[in-house]
Design an enzyme around this catalytic site. Sequence first.
Site, PDB file in Angstrom:
ATOM      1  N   GLU A 110       0.838  -1.202   0.000  1.00  0.00           N
ATOM      2  CA  GLU A 110       0.000   0.000   0.000  1.00  0.00           C
ATOM      3  C   GLU A 110       0.872   1.250   0.000  1.00  0.00           C
ATOM      4  O   GLU A 110       2.035   1.208   0.446  1.00  0.00           O
ATOM      5  CB  GLU A 110      -0.881  -0.022   1.265  1.00  0.00           C
ATOM      6  CG  GLU A 110      -1.815   1.169   1.387  1.00  0.00           C
ATOM      7  CD  GLU A 110      -2.888   0.998   2.469  1.00  0.00           C
ATOM      8  OE1 GLU A 110      -2.809   0.034   3.257  1.00  0.00           O
ATOM      9  OE2 GLU A 110      -3.801   1.842   2.514  1.00  0.00           O
ATOM     10  N   ASN A 160     -12.406  -1.068  -0.822  1.00  0.00           N
ATOM     11  CA  ASN A 160     -11.728  -1.687   0.325  1.00  0.00           C
ATOM     12  C   ASN A 160     -12.398  -1.235   1.622  1.00  0.00           C
ATOM     13  O   ASN A 160     -12.692  -0.043   1.778  1.00  0.00           O
ATOM     14  CB  ASN A 160     -10.250  -1.240   0.346  1.00  0.00           C
ATOM     15  CG  ASN A 160      -9.558  -1.606   1.651  1.00  0.00           C
ATOM     16  OD1 ASN A 160      -9.252  -2.775   1.889  1.00  0.00           O
ATOM     17  ND2 ASN A 160      -9.320  -0.615   2.506  1.00  0.00           N
ATOM     18  N   GLU A 161     -12.625  -2.152   2.512  1.00  0.00           N
ATOM     19  CA  GLU A 161     -13.193  -1.832   3.835  1.00  0.00           C
ATOM     20  C   GLU A 161     -14.255  -0.742   3.720  1.00  0.00           C
ATOM     21  O   GLU A 161     -14.177   0.301   4.372  1.00  0.00           O
ATOM     22  CB  GLU A 161     -12.073  -1.434   4.822  1.00  0.00           C
ATOM     23  CG  GLU A 161     -11.105  -2.577   5.072  1.00  0.00           C
ATOM     24  CD  GLU A 161     -10.206  -2.424   6.294  1.00  0.00           C
ATOM     25  OE1 GLU A 161     -10.148  -1.329   6.882  1.00  0.00           O
ATOM     26  OE2 GLU A 161      -9.561  -3.423   6.664  1.00  0.00           O
ATOM     27  N   TYR A 166      -6.808  -8.951  11.566  1.00  0.00           N
ATOM     28  CA  TYR A 166      -5.440  -8.761  12.053  1.00  0.00           C
ATOM     29  C   TYR A 166      -5.291  -9.360  13.443  1.00  0.00           C
ATOM     30  O   TYR A 166      -6.221  -9.286  14.253  1.00  0.00           O
ATOM     31  CB  TYR A 166      -5.109  -7.263  12.126  1.00  0.00           C
ATOM     32  CG  TYR A 166      -4.857  -6.634  10.768  1.00  0.00           C
ATOM     33  CD1 TYR A 166      -3.609  -6.728  10.170  1.00  0.00           C
ATOM     34  CD2 TYR A 166      -5.868  -5.963  10.079  1.00  0.00           C
ATOM     35  CE1 TYR A 166      -3.357  -6.151   8.926  1.00  0.00           C
ATOM     36  CE2 TYR A 166      -5.622  -5.396   8.832  1.00  0.00           C
ATOM     37  CZ  TYR A 166      -4.370  -5.487   8.262  1.00  0.00           C
ATOM     38  OH  TYR A 166      -4.120  -4.927   7.031  1.00  0.00           O
ATOM     39  N   GLU A 189      -6.203  -9.085   3.655  1.00  0.00           N
ATOM     40  CA  GLU A 189      -5.385  -8.411   4.673  1.00  0.00           C
ATOM     41  C   GLU A 189      -5.352  -9.298   5.902  1.00  0.00           C
ATOM     42  O   GLU A 189      -6.404  -9.602   6.484  1.00  0.00           O
ATOM     43  CB  GLU A 189      -5.944  -7.023   5.028  1.00  0.00           C
ATOM     44  CG  GLU A 189      -5.754  -6.019   3.908  1.00  0.00           C
ATOM     45  CD  GLU A 189      -6.109  -4.589   4.293  1.00  0.00           C
ATOM     46  OE1 GLU A 189      -5.994  -4.236   5.483  1.00  0.00           O
ATOM     47  OE2 GLU A 189      -6.509  -3.835   3.385  1.00  0.00           O
ATOM     48  N   GLN A 223       2.090  -6.208   5.448  1.00  0.00           N
ATOM     49  CA  GLN A 223       2.282  -5.852   4.066  1.00  0.00           C
ATOM     50  C   GLN A 223       3.683  -6.271   3.639  1.00  0.00           C
ATOM     51  O   GLN A 223       4.470  -6.682   4.474  1.00  0.00           O
ATOM     52  CB  GLN A 223       2.065  -4.365   3.890  1.00  0.00           C
ATOM     53  CG  GLN A 223       0.646  -3.917   4.272  1.00  0.00           C
ATOM     54  CD  GLN A 223       0.317  -2.503   3.777  1.00  0.00           C
ATOM     55  OE1 GLN A 223       1.098  -1.846   3.122  1.00  0.00           O
ATOM     56  NE2 GLN A 223      -0.877  -2.036   4.134  1.00  0.00           N
TER      57      GLN A 223
HETATM   58  O1  AHR Z   1      -2.994  -2.590   6.233  1.00  0.00           O
HETATM   59  C1  AHR Z   1      -3.255  -1.396   6.875  1.00  0.00           C
HETATM   60  C2  AHR Z   1      -4.718  -0.960   6.793  1.00  0.00           C
HETATM   61  O2  AHR Z   1      -5.501  -1.868   7.507  1.00  0.00           O
HETATM   62  C3  AHR Z   1      -5.339  -0.963   5.430  1.00  0.00           C
HETATM   63  O3  AHR Z   1      -5.092   0.208   4.743  1.00  0.00           O
HETATM   64  C4  AHR Z   1      -6.797  -1.083   5.738  1.00  0.00           C
HETATM   65  O4  AHR Z   1      -7.511  -1.699   4.706  1.00  0.00           O
HETATM   66  C5  AHR Z   1      -6.823  -1.867   7.032  1.00  0.00           C
HETATM   67  O5  AHR Z   1      -7.645  -1.274   7.970  1.00  0.00           O
END
Ligand code: AHR
Length: 493
Positions: free
Chosen positions: A26, A173-174, A240, A296, A345
């Site tokens: 990103e 995205n999101e 995450y 992600e 990432q």
């Molecule tokens: O990976 C970091 C961020 O996490 C991304 O930009 C977003 O999609 C997510 O919240």
Amino acid sequence: MSINVNVYTDFNEGKISKHIYGHFSEHLGRCIYEGIWVGEDSEIPNTDGIRNDVLAALKELNIPVLRWPGGCFADEYHWKDGIGPREKRKRMVNTHWGGVVENNHFGTHEFMRLCELLDTEPYICGNVGSGTVQEMSEWVEYMTFGGESPMSAWRQENGQKDPWKLKYFGVGNENWGCGGNMRPEYYADLYRRYQTYVRNYGDNKIYRIAGGANVDDFNWTDVLMREAAHLMDGLSLHYYVVPGEWSNKGSALDPKEEAWFRTMKKSFHMETLISKHATIMNKYDPEKRIGMIIDEWGTWFDVEPGTNPGFLFQQNTIRDALVAGLHFNIFHEHNDRVHMANIAQMVNVLQAMILTEGDKMIKTPTYHVFNMYKVHQDAERLAIKQPEDTYEFNGEALPRVSTTASQNSNGEINISLCHINPREETIVSLNLQGLTELNHVTGSIITASELNAHNTFEQPHNVRTEAYSNFTQHGTSLELTVPPASVLTLTIS
Ligand code: AHR
């Protein structure tokens, strides 16, 4: 402690898509700029502006697919700002990530060149949050249309005669958060509308990915599947591993077992999430045509002290190595539904493969797990049976060993084990059912005695892959002595 693991070499559980080993890069912090792109005039050796050391390291991983330009950045990105002569490109503020100036020097052409150099498939994420249908539609036309049209002509003027091949395209995205704070019903309608104009030109067939749920928002998955399943090829999911709370995530270098345990527990949660989202997807798509795209995933710690909080720069330890291995084992287990995953990432951000500082570069423990596990890409998963054997901490228990196995097209069998107990070794009896002999067995391992062992620019090889031979062979069984906190892979040929 000892444990029996049976691998059934004649029970094939389907292919492990190589796309599970995808990455994400990103416009965030030092991922693209510095980490990948240094520009053609840089003193750092580069190929068309892309740094050679990073390229060489990444090439070794056989990266199958790379997602770009975001993340949250994607829904603020206007692709037309990132093409044409670089010195004329618009400078903008990266409002989401640190408020720094984005000079747009890395745009569509540079990204496609990166993919070419890595021999990886591009996965572009389009802008729904602040972009128009026309803008998205023209981007696809610009990239993939070979005939006569304004966008195709513009691409050619900018130096790219032939259209690129582009399969994977994300529609936002999101969109429940940074991508527009939408309700699922509203986004489902927008998805239906935007994807209509994401055209297939010539023989370029786009795999359309709808923006999926945040963690356990099962209602989002239900609404998207109900309203738009027939118009999508993939539906994403983001999760995450945050050991603490979002307001106090914990340090990547925390040496305590408590943080270790919590991190492992939250990694295993991925299994629950996939199962629950998959159950909803099965209701609308029993044939399992639609892929779950976990675009992600990875650890998210507090940033390293003294670094820009908007840059999400964190160290990477043996704990991250275990997190990566556990996730792969879970993704493999769900290979019928999980068609792609992209770690967050690739360089210098979150659970990165590579960290850079000026012209220096190090490979992280996560890098080494990706390298070790690449043998499973596109291989056939083999059935496994093993009893639950636990690692306990403060009255809570987790599976002590997580195992995955696959057979590749050359007949080679690869078995990977994640041993999460950080205190004691475990003896694993690995029984290869269905074989009459084991010809040649080799192994490699990543382990460390400190729970926060990591690589630095001064000690770049502190945590690395080493040959593993601490096993004995008895017919078609292997008895392995597995050290605490380790990830290992055996190859049987
Ligand atoms: O990976 C970091 C961020 O996490 C991304 O930009 C977003 O999609 C997510 O919240």
